[in-house]
Design a protein around this motif. Structure first.
Motif, mmCIF file in Angstrom:
data_model
loop_
_atom_site.group_PDB
_atom_site.id
_atom_site.type_symbol
_atom_site.label_atom_id
_atom_site.label_comp_id
_atom_site.label_asym_id
_atom_site.label_seq_id
_atom_site.Cartn_x
_atom_site.Cartn_y
_atom_site.Cartn_z
ATOM 1 N N PRO A 29 0.804 -1.280 -0.016
ATOM 2 C CA PRO A 29 0.039 -0.128 -0.028
ATOM 3 C C PRO A 29 0.918 1.028 -0.163
ATOM 4 O O PRO A 29 0.326 2.417 -0.280
ATOM 5 C CB PRO A 29 -0.772 -0.122 1.264
ATOM 6 C CG PRO A 29 -0.822 -1.478 1.521
ATOM 7 C CD PRO A 29 0.368 -2.110 1.124
ATOM 8 N N GLY A 30 2.136 1.070 0.541
ATOM 9 C CA GLY A 30 2.915 2.265 0.265
ATOM 10 C C GLY A 30 3.031 2.979 -0.985
ATOM 11 O O GLY A 30 3.405 4.178 -1.277
ATOM 12 N N ILE A 31 2.787 2.198 -2.264
ATOM 13 C CA ILE A 31 2.693 2.674 -3.622
ATOM 14 C C ILE A 31 1.715 3.765 -3.514
ATOM 15 O O ILE A 31 2.065 4.918 -4.172
ATOM 16 C CB ILE A 31 2.244 1.649 -4.439
ATOM 17 C CG1 ILE A 31 3.611 0.808 -4.616
ATOM 18 C CG2 ILE A 31 2.053 2.377 -5.867
ATOM 19 C CD1 ILE A 31 3.299 -0.233 -5.706
ATOM 20 N N VAL A 32 0.542 3.710 -3.155
ATOM 21 C CA VAL A 32 -0.647 4.824 -3.030
ATOM 22 C C VAL A 32 0.060 6.107 -2.313
ATOM 23 O O VAL A 32 -0.233 7.225 -2.770
ATOM 24 C CB VAL A 32 -1.776 4.225 -2.405
ATOM 25 C CG1 VAL A 32 -2.696 5.272 -2.215
ATOM 26 C CG2 VAL A 32 -2.369 3.003 -3.039
ATOM 27 N N SER A 33 0.443 5.673 -1.220
ATOM 28 C CA SER A 33 1.277 6.969 -0.537
ATOM 29 C C SER A 33 2.335 7.619 -1.348
ATOM 30 O O SER A 33 2.476 9.018 -1.305
ATOM 31 C CB SER A 33 1.617 6.709 0.939
ATOM 32 O OG SER A 33 0.726 6.287 1.821
ATOM 33 N N GLY A 34 3.088 7.104 -1.975
ATOM 34 C CA GLY A 34 4.270 7.407 -2.555
ATOM 35 C C GLY A 34 3.824 8.259 -3.867
ATOM 36 O O GLY A 34 4.548 9.141 -4.191
ATOM 37 N N LEU A 35 2.693 7.996 -4.209
ATOM 38 C CA LEU A 35 2.261 8.807 -5.439
ATOM 39 C C LEU A 35 2.036 10.334 -5.130
ATOM 40 O O LEU A 35 1.734 11.278 -5.626
ATOM 41 C CB LEU A 35 0.780 8.565 -5.885
ATOM 42 C CG LEU A 35 0.890 7.025 -6.567
ATOM 43 C CD1 LEU A 35 -0.754 6.536 -6.831
ATOM 44 C CD2 LEU A 35 1.539 7.095 -7.754
ATOM 45 N N SER A 36 1.904 10.651 -3.733
ATOM 46 C CA SER A 36 1.796 12.157 -3.228
ATOM 47 C C SER A 36 2.802 12.770 -3.275
ATOM 48 O O SER A 36 2.819 14.262 -3.268
ATOM 49 C CB SER A 36 1.264 11.773 -1.487
ATOM 50 O OG SER A 36 2.413 11.484 -0.954
ATOM 51 N N ALA A 37 4.223 12.418 -3.562
ATOM 52 C CA ALA A 37 5.489 13.105 -3.725
ATOM 53 C C ALA A 37 5.245 13.999 -4.793
ATOM 54 O O ALA A 37 5.648 15.256 -4.476
ATOM 55 C CB ALA A 37 6.656 12.237 -3.790
ATOM 56 N N PRO A 38 4.945 13.999 -5.931
ATOM 57 C CA PRO A 38 5.049 15.021 -7.092
ATOM 58 C C PRO A 38 3.942 16.016 -6.531
ATOM 59 O O PRO A 38 3.840 16.996 -7.035
ATOM 60 C CB PRO A 38 4.452 14.099 -8.395
ATOM 61 C CG PRO A 38 4.933 12.860 -8.228
ATOM 62 C CD PRO A 38 4.852 12.747 -6.563
#
Length: 134
Positions: free
Chosen positions: A63-72
């Motif tokens: 599920p970290g992939i979803v949170s990682g999308l927030s960086a940009p």
């Protein structure tokens, strides 16, 4: 011994979550910058994803992939922090004006992604910790 194992598993799960968040940020950055640096970022993100797939137990942090999308999204919010509207800056040689977007919309989208990933991670952990009923 069981409590120690649970604490270690939890720590590793959140470590994998952070690693998958980096992968998500890399893929998002590669997609958004495909015409410039995206082609150089994509192999790094894909390589890290392949490395994580090979590690035992790494799927717990997916599920970290979803949170990682927030960086940009957070970066765009930061760049537009003086907006919305026309923002002018002065330098020694003149003045430059640019149109900026509303940073709060970008920040809200980023927070939704971060919180969404964490909520899914917690839900998956809770489901894995519950004893199976037959």
């Amino acid at each position: 011994m069981n409590a120690f194992r649970t604490a270690e598993t939890t720590r590793r799960g959140w470590g994998f979550f952070a690693a998958w968040a980096v992968v998500g940020a890399g893929f998002a950055l590669a997609l958004l910058t495909v015409l410039s640096i995206g082609l150089f970022v994509l192999p790094v993100a894909a390589g890290l994803a392949l490395l994580l797939v090979r590690l035992k137990g790494s799927e717990r942090g997916l599920p970290g992939i979803v949170s990682g999308l927030s960086a940009p999204l957070l970066y765009v919010a930061y760049l537009n922090r003086s907006g919305p509207g026309t923002v002018c800056t002065r330098s020694g040689t003149g003045e430059m004006c640019e149109e900026q977007w509303n940073p709060w919309l970008w920040l809200a989208a980023a927070l939704i992604a971060v919180v969404g990933g964490v909520v899914v991670m917690l839900a998956v952990r809770r489901r894995q910790e519950q004893p199976h009923r037959q």
